[in-house]
Design an enzyme around this catalytic site. Structure first.
Site, short mmCIF file in Angstrom:
data_model
loop_
_atom_site.label_atom_id
_atom_site.label_comp_id
_atom_site.label_asym_id
_atom_site.label_seq_id
_atom_site.Cartn_x
_atom_site.Cartn_y
_atom_site.Cartn_z
N ARG A 77 0.85 -1.19 0.00
CA ARG A 77 0.00 0.00 0.00
C ARG A 77 0.88 1.23 0.00
NH1 ARG A 77 -3.69 1.58 4.62
NH2 ARG A 77 -4.17 3.33 3.23
N HIS A 121 -3.74 10.30 1.87
CA HIS A 121 -3.33 9.92 3.23
C HIS A 121 -2.87 11.18 3.95
CE1 HIS A 121 -1.83 6.31 5.75
NE2 HIS A 121 -1.86 7.38 6.54
N GLU A 166 -8.37 6.49 6.50
CA GLU A 166 -8.86 6.91 7.81
C GLU A 166 -9.50 8.31 7.81
OE1 GLU A 166 -5.77 4.22 10.47
OE2 GLU A 166 -5.60 6.40 10.55
N ASN A 293 -8.34 -0.68 9.14
CA ASN A 293 -7.12 -0.28 9.86
C ASN A 293 -7.41 -0.42 11.34
OD1 ASN A 293 -6.36 0.52 7.30
ND2 ASN A 293 -5.81 2.60 7.88
N TYR A 295 -5.71 -1.12 15.43
CA TYR A 295 -4.58 -1.23 16.33
C TYR A 295 -4.98 -1.70 17.72
CZ TYR A 295 -2.03 1.14 12.66
OH TYR A 295 -1.45 1.44 11.44
N GLU A 353 -4.27 -1.93 7.58
CA GLU A 353 -3.22 -1.52 8.52
C GLU A 353 -3.38 -2.29 9.82
OE1 GLU A 353 -2.58 2.59 9.54
OE2 GLU A 353 -2.76 3.25 7.46
#
Length: 452
Positions: A77, A121, A166, A293, A295, A353
């Site tokens: 990406r 981005h 995002e 994405n 985390y 991600e």
């Protein structure tokens, strides 16, 4: 414990962002971005770091892509810098900027690495911020035009596109919380920005599909976290549902179904968002895939003092955290994948991600033995396998990130890479996590199925 085997053709890649790795911030006709301006503003970035050079990918892309190939990765990406291609954000095209991305994509293809390209981005042309930024509805049309330019120029090489990375983060953190560029603090402008971005998303996706080169798939990479209530009370549970709708679905229900989820504590969406006639038709452009994405998870409680969502975020109670302070909660990934599978049936999913920040550097032997990252990745990727066994159609995993890079407001203090970067010398060292990920990419088999 039994290994988890991923299917042949599963994508093992990395994810990156133009401003975080490229450098070359004012070379070859590139215009100024909001992150150029923000990072050059004293006090905004830790230690006064900037992305002026970053990982110098602008000059070292061939070597870095060669290293990706050596590690057996089959996808990557990347994002395009809008001001590198259109310095003023509209109008004239900078041919040298387009040529740079042609060279990057050609190098990937020559190395049998699929390019997955994100249009945006976070590096908005500063000229467009000066004209009002994302709260200005005109930006939706400018973004559509930019999407058409790059799809026509690169679409013969690039078959997989993402409109945004995002959108929740760059609108809310940039226009409400002010910790990201452009550093504004206005909740009204932030909500206006989310609507403009939703318009831009739908319009850009249609522009890519209508370009002279037919894409294979168009999607967006969304920041996501499963939302858990702090307690089992009805108030906390309903607060968690509102936050889920706002954080996870605000840009997804819109593009998929042409409607906003009801997320406000009081009143309807129309009471808070200016929606003009025809807007939702422009916004609706069902995605070919959904990028997740992720985390960590989110934990929230009801907050009567918040007149908008009635929500406050609560620090999770987990003992294990990354150096960013984020709770290590692997099951968040399978939970979110299965949420998306249920809510949007039949749509392929990619983990676009996932990764962690740990500051391990070279030891006396010159090696970087980052076992905490290996442990993190092993557990989270196992959750991808669990979700697939439960019926989720997951087709690839893009690790954040390849080289340590400029980590936004944190500057160079947080390291997410599987390749160590010495930012003074630009020397690269593949970390133990990089070697581990290479073995996984080549074999498609996770060495064990951990139960945490």
């Amino acid at each position: 414990m039994a290994p988890i085997s991923f299917p042949k053709g599963f994508l093992w890649g990395i994810a990156s962002a133009s401003y975080q790795i490229e450098g070359g911030w004012n070379e070859d006709g590139k215009g100024e971005s909001v992150w150029d301006r923000f990072s050059h503003t004293p006090g905004k970035i830790k230690r006064g770091d900037t992305g002026d050079v970053a990982c110098d990918f602008y000059h070292r892309y061939a070597d870095d892509i060669g290293l990706m190939a050596e590690l057996g990765l089959n996808a990557a990406r990347i994002s395009l810098s809008w001001p590198r291609i259109m310095p003023a954000g509209k109008g004239a095209v900078n041919q040298k900027g387009l040529d740079f991305y042609r060279r990057v994509v050609d190098e990937m293809l020559a190395r049998n690495i699929q390019p997955w390209v994100t249009l945006y981005h976070w590096d908005l042309p500063q000229t467009l911020e000066d004209a009002g930024g994302w709260p200005n509805r005109d930006l939706a049309e400018y973004f559509r035009d930019y999407a058409g330019v790059v799809a026509d120029a690169l679409g013969d090489r690039v078959k997989h596109w993402m409109a945004f990375n995002e959108p929740w983060i760059f609108t809310i953190l940039g226009y409400h919380l002010g910790i990201h560029a452009p550093g504004r603090h206005d909740i009204g402008d932030a909500i206006k920005a989310t609507h403009t971005v939703n318009l831009a998303q739908g319009m850009a996706i249609k522009a890519i599909r209508e370009s002279k080169n037919r894409p294979e798939a168009v999607g967006t990479a969304f920041s996501m976290s499963p939302v858990h209530p702090e307690t089992g009370s009805l108030e906390d549970r309903t607060a968690a549902e509102r936050w889920h709708r706002f954080y996870n679905k605000w840009f997804l229900d819109t593009v998929m179904h042409g409607k906003y989820p009801e997320a406000y504590l009081n009143g309807s969406v129309e009471d808070h968002v200016e929606i003009r006639a025809g807007d939702m038709d422009l916004i609706k452009a069902p995605l070919d895939f959904i990028g997740i994405n992720l985390y960590t998870r989110a934990v929230v409680a009801h907050d009567s003092s918040d007149r908008y969502m009635g929500v406050k975020q609560v620090r999770p109670g987990g003992e294990e955290v990354t150096e960013f302070g984020w709770e290590v909660y692997p099951q968040a990934l399978s939970e979110m994948i299965l949420h998306v599978t249920k809510d949007y049936p039949g749509i392929p999913i990619y983990v676009t991600e996932n990764g962690c920040s740990y500051g391990d550097g070279p030891g006396a032997d010159g090696k970087v033995n980052d076992q905490r990252r290996v442990s993190f990745l092993r557990r989270f990727i196992a959750e991808v396998g669990h979700a697939m066994k439960a019926g989720a159609d997951v087709r690839g995993y893009f690790l954040w990130t390849f080289t340590d890079n400029f980590e936004w407001a944190e500057g160079f203090q947080q390291r997410f890479g599987i390749v160590h970067c010495d930012f003074k010398t630009q020397r690269r060292i593949v970390k133990e996590s990089g070697h581990w990920y290479a073995r996984l990419a080549r074999s498609g088999a996770l060495d064990f199925d951990p139960v945490i």
